[in-house]
Write an enzyme that holds these catalytic residues in place. Structure first.
Site, PDB file in Angstrom:
ATOM      1  N   SER A 168      17.815  64.250  92.841  1.00 59.01           N
ATOM      2  CA  SER A 168      17.555  64.620  91.457  1.00 59.01           C
ATOM      3  C   SER A 168      18.040  63.455  90.607  1.00 59.01           C
ATOM      4  O   SER A 168      18.700  62.548  91.116  1.00 59.01           O
ATOM      5  CB  SER A 168      18.279  65.917  91.098  1.00 59.01           C
ATOM      6  OG  SER A 168      19.671  65.768  91.276  1.00 59.01           O
ATOM      7  N   ASP A 171      19.807  78.579 108.400  1.00 60.44           N
ATOM      8  CA  ASP A 171      20.087  77.387 107.624  1.00 60.44           C
ATOM      9  C   ASP A 171      21.593  77.294 107.425  1.00 60.44           C
ATOM     10  O   ASP A 171      22.344  78.215 107.719  1.00 60.44           O
ATOM     11  CB  ASP A 171      19.256  77.314 106.328  1.00 60.44           C
ATOM     12  CG  ASP A 171      19.836  78.127 105.210  1.00 60.44           C
ATOM     13  OD1 ASP A 171      20.487  79.133 105.527  1.00 60.44           O
ATOM     14  OD2 ASP A 171      19.629  77.768 104.046  1.00 60.44           O
TER      15      ASP A 171
END
Ligand SMILES: Nc1ncnc2c1ncn2[C@@H]1O[C@H](COP(=O)(O)OP(=O)(O)OP(=O)(O)O)[C@@H](O)[C@H]1O
Ligand SMILES: [K+]
Ligand SMILES: [Mg+2]
Length: 680
Positions: A382, A305
C-alpha cells in the site's frame, strides 16, 4: 434466546410434544412419497385399513388379528415420522428463538450529503450507509467501513463475550440483530430485508431448505430397489401359497413385505442427516449444504490461513527498524504518511505507533493533495503519492520487486532486519520512498494457545494441515514450527491458495479450508468444505459452505468428527436394518408354511407360539426397533479417532451381527408377551 434452545436436550418434553403432532401431519402422502420405503408401508396400512372395514361388513377375516396388524403398520409409519420430527425439533425451537432477534429497529441512514435520516430497518437496501451508535441494534448485515466497536453477538452465537468489529481488516462483517456496545461505526449494508444472515440462519436451523445429499439419494435408490425386489417376491409368493394349499391373507402378506423391506434405515435415514446438521448447529456451525457435512467426514487435507486463524491476528506495529543512514523518525514519518488512509488494522496501528514513539501527528489527508494506493492481497503493498514523495510499504518480496523497477535493491541490513522480525514470527513490512528502502516496520503477532494439541489431534484423524499465508517464508516457517502444522505455503496470493486446493483435489483428496479474508473467498469456494469465520468479511462468508459463529479455526476438528459420525451412523444403521430384516424372514416364513410343509419346522428355531403370533410379533418388533433406535440416530454412534478399516470391522461386528441376533431375541420376547396377553 438461542442459548436456551442450545441447552435444550434432545428429548425435551416440549420437543417430544411438537414432534408427536408433526408425526401425524407428515402422513400427508405427498410428503411420504419422498421416502419410498415408508411410503410403501403407508400404502400397506391404508390397504389393510380398508380391508379391515370391508371384512367387518362382510363378516370375513379374523378381526382381532387383522386390527392389531393394521394398527402396528400405522405405528411403523408414525414412528418413522416421529424420528424425523424429533430430529427437526431442536432446530425448530432455535429458529423460534432467532425470530425474536429479527425485530424491527430504527436505523440512522446517511445520505450522500452527510445528513442523517431515521428510517425503519426494513427500508434499508444493499449499499445504504448507516451509522450505528453504542447501545443500538445493528439494523442489517453489513461491512464496517469506518470505526471500531465492540459488539454483542450473543443473539446469534449464544456467546456473551463482546467481539471487536472494525473497518478495513478481516473482522469487518457485522450481522443484523446484534448490538453495538461501545463506540460508533459506519456500516455499508450488504443484504436486503428477507435475505439477511439471520433469515438464512433461521431457514437453515429449521431445515427448511434441506436437500438430500448425493449419498442419501444413492442410498434411497438402493433401498427402493430392495423394496421393489421384496414386493415382487411377496406378490409371487401367493400363487405358490395357493398351489401348496396354504393361501395367505392380505394382512399376512403385507406384514411379510413390511418386515422384509428395510424399514429401519428407511424410517431413520432422514433423521440421521438432520441430526448431523443439528449437531453442527449445537457447535455453533451453520452448514449450507449437507453434502459439505458428509465431505467433512472424509477430509484428507486442511488448509488454514495464518493471520487471525493460527495467530491472534490483531497485527500491531511494535517497532520501526531504520535502514543504515536513515533517521528512525524519517522512517516513522514515511510509514505514517503512507498509512493515513490505510483502513486496515495494520495501517491504523502504524499511525498510532508513529504518534506515540516520535510524536508525529496524523495529518489531514485532504490538505495533502495526495493519491492513496490501497492495500490489496495481490500487490501486497500500500502507499501514497504526494508532493513528489512516492511511498510504498508492504511484504518484502513485493517491495524488493518495486525497488528493482527503480534500479535499486534491498540493502543487506534491511534484509537482516526483515529476517530478525520474521524469525520471531512477526510480519515485517518494508517501507520505501522514491525507490529507496527506509527500513522495516515490525508487526507483532502471536500464535493462539492450544494450537499444537489441536493439530496433533487432526494428525491422529489422518488429516494433513497446511498453513497458507501471504506473508514471507521466514515468518511462515517460524509460525508453522510453533503451531505444529505439517506444511506451509508462503507469499501466496488468492489464486495460489485456490490452485493449491485444485492440485490436492486432482489427486483425489477432499480438502477443507478455513479462512476469514476476502482474499480467502476463491479458495473457500473451491474447497470441498469451506468454513468461513463469522468475524470475517462478507465475501468469505458467502463463498464457503459453512460459517463458524465462534470464529474458531480449529472448530474443523469437531466438524470432521461430526461428519465422520454422520457417515458411520448411517452405515451402522443400514447394516443393522438389512441384517435384521433377514432375521424376520426366518420368523415369518416357517410360521406361514409350517402347516403344509412340516419340514419348515426345522427352520422354526424360535419356537414361536403360533403362526398369527409369529407374524404379529415380527411386525411389532419391526415397528419398535425404529423407536428404539431414535436416540442412536439422533446422537450418532460413538466416534473415536481410529483407522477407517478398523472402524468398518468394528461396525460390521456390532451392527451386522447385532442386527441378526437382536430380532431373534426381540421377536421371541414379544411372542411370549403376545401369548401371555392372549393377543394372538
Ligand atoms: N496494510 C498493509 N499495507 C501494506 N502491506 C500489507 C498490509 N497488510 C499486510 N501487508 C503485507 O501483505 C502480506 C499479505 O497480507 P494478507 O493479509 O493478504 O495475508 P494473507 O494472504 O491473508 O495471509 P495471512 O492472513 O496468513 O497473512 C502481509 O504478509 C504483509 O506483508
Ligand atoms: K423391515
Ligand atoms: Mg488473511
Amino acid at each position: 434466546m438461542p442459548t436456551q434452545a442450545k441447552r435444550r436436550s434432545l428429548f425435551d418434553s416440549k420437543i417430544v410434544r411438537r414432534a408427536s403432532v408433526d408425526a401425524l401431519t407428515k402422513l400427508n402422502p405427498r410428503l411420504m412419497m419422498k421416502n419410498p420405503v415408508m411410503f410403501v408401508v403407508e400404502l400397506g396400512s391404508v390397504l389393510t385399513t380398508v380391508l379391515l372395514f370391508l371384512n367387518r361388513a362382510t363378516r370375513h377375516g379374523h378381526f382381532k388379528f387383522d386390527l392389531q396388524i393394521t394398527l402396528w403398520l400405522w405405528f411403523t409409519v408414525l414412528f418413522a415420522n416421529f424420528a424425523e420430527a424429533m430430529a427437526e425439533g431442536r432446530g425448530k425451537a432455535q429458529a423460534d428463538a432467532l425470530r425474536q432477534a429479527k425485530s424491527e429497529t430504527t436505523a440512522y441512514l446517511l445520505s450522500k450529503t452527510g445528513s442523517v435520516e431515521e428510517v425503519p430497518s426494513s427500508k434499508l437496501r444493499v449499499g445504504d450507509l448507516v451509522r450505528v451508535l453504542a447501545g443500538q441494534m445493528i439494523p442489517g448485515d453489513g461491512e464496517v467501513i469506518e470505526g471500531v466497536a465492540s459488539v454483542d453477538e450473543s443473539a446469534i452465537t449464544g456467546e456473551s463475550a463482546p467481539v471487536i468489529r472494525e473497518a478495513g481488516g478481516d473482522r469487518s462483517a457485522v450481522t443484523g440483530g446484534t448490538r453495538v456496545l461501545s463506540d460508533v461505526i459506519t456500516v455499508r449494508v450488504t443484504s436486503n430485508p428477507g435475505e439477511t444472515f439471520l433469515d438464512r440462519m433461521i431457514a437453515l436451523v429449521e431445515g427448511a431448505e434441506r436437500q438430500k445429499t448425493p449419498n442419501e439419494i444413492a442410498l434411497n435408490i438402493l433401498l427402493s430397489g430392495l423394496t421393489i425386489i421384496f414386493l415382487l417376491a411377496v406378490v409371487t409368493l401367493q400363487p405358490f401359497a395357493l398351489y401348496s394349499g396354504a393361501p395367505q391373507t392380505i394382512f399376512v402378506l403385507i406384514s411379510l413385505l413390511v418386515c422384509l423391506i428395510p424399514t429401519t434405515i428407511g424410517g431413520l435415514l432422514s433423521a440421521i442427516g438432520i441430526a448431523g446438521m443439528d449437531r453442527l448447529v449445537q457447535h455453533n456451525v451453520l452448514a449450507t449444504s449437507g453434502r459439505a457435512v458428509e465431505a467433512a467426514g472424509d477430509v484428507n487435507t486442511l488448509l488454514l490461513d495464518k493471520t487471525g486463524t493460527i495467530t491472534i491476528g490483531n497485527r500491531q506495529a511494535a517497532e520501526f527498524i531504520a535502514a543504515p543512514g536513515v533517521f528512525p523518525a524519517k522512517l516513522a514519518d514515511a510509514a505514517q504518511l503512507s498509512s493515513l488512509s490505510d483502513e486496515t488494522p495494520e495501517g491504523r496501528s502504524i499511525v498510532v505507533l508513529a504518534k506515540e514513539a516520535y510524536n508525529l501527528r496524523g495529518r489531514e489527508l485532504a490538505s495533502l493533495n495526495a493519491e492513496f494506493i490501497p492495500f490489496s492481497a495481490t500487490t501486497r503493498m500500500s502507499g501514497i503519492e504526494t508532493d513528489g514523495r512516492s511511498i510504498r510499504k508492504g511484504a518484502v518480496d513485493a517491495i524488493s520487486r518495486y525497488l528493482q523497477e527503480h534500479g535499486n535493491t534491498l540493502p543487506g541490513e534491511v534484509r537482516a532486519a526483515v529476517e530478525e522480525v520474521a524469525r520471531k514470527g512477526g510480519t515485517p513490512l518494508v517501507v520505501a520512498e522514491n525507490g529507496r528502502a527506509l527500513g522495516v516496520v515490525y508487526l507483532k503477532d502471536v500464535v493462539k494457545g492450544g494450537m499444537k494439541e489441536r493439530f496433533d489431534q487432526l494428525r491422529s484423524m489422518g488429516i494433513r494441515t497446511v498453513m497458507i499465508t501471504g506473508d514471507n517464508p521466514l515468518t511462515a516457517a517460524a509460525i508453522a514450527r510453533e503451531a505444529g502444522v505439517d506444511d506451509f505455503l508462503a507469499e501466496a496470493k488468492p489464486k495460489d491458495k485456490m490452485d493449491l486446493i485444485k492440485r490436492e483435489q486432482a489427486e483425489g483428496k477432499l480438502v477443507a479450508m478455513t479462512g476469514d479474508g476476502t482474499n480467502d473467498a476463491p479458495a473457500l469456494a473451491q474447497a470441498d468444505v469451506g468454513v468461513a469465520m463469522n468475524s470475517g468479511t462478507q465475501a468469505a462468508k458467502e463463498a464457503g459452505n459453512m460459517v463458524d459463529l465462534d470464529s474458531n479455526p480449529t472448530k474443523l476438528i469437531e466438524i470432521v468428527a461430526i461428519g465422520k459420525q454422520l457417515l458411520m451412523t448411517r452405515g451402522a444403521l443400514t447394516t443393522f436394518s438389512i441384517s435384521n430384516d433377514v432375521a424376520k424372514y426366518f420368523a415369518i416364513i416357517p410360521a406361514m408354511f409350517a402347516g403344509v410343509f412340516p419340514v419348515l419346522n426345522a427352520l422354526n428355531i424360535m419356537h414361536l407360539h403360533n403362526a398369527e403370533s409369529a407374524v404379529l410379533s415380527a411386525v411389532i418388533f419391526n415397528a419398535l426397533v425404529i423407536i428404539g433406535l431414535i436416540p442412536l440416530a439422533l446422537r450418532g454412534v460413538a466416534y473415536k479417532p481410529m483407522s477407517a478399516a478398523a472402524m468398518l470391522q468394528r461396525n460390521l461386528l456390532v451392527y451386522g451381527l447385532g442386527g441378526i441376533i437382536v430380532p431373534f431375541i426381540g421377536i421371541k420376547v414379544i411372542d411370549l408377551a403376545v401369548t401371555a396377553l392372549h393377543l394372538a
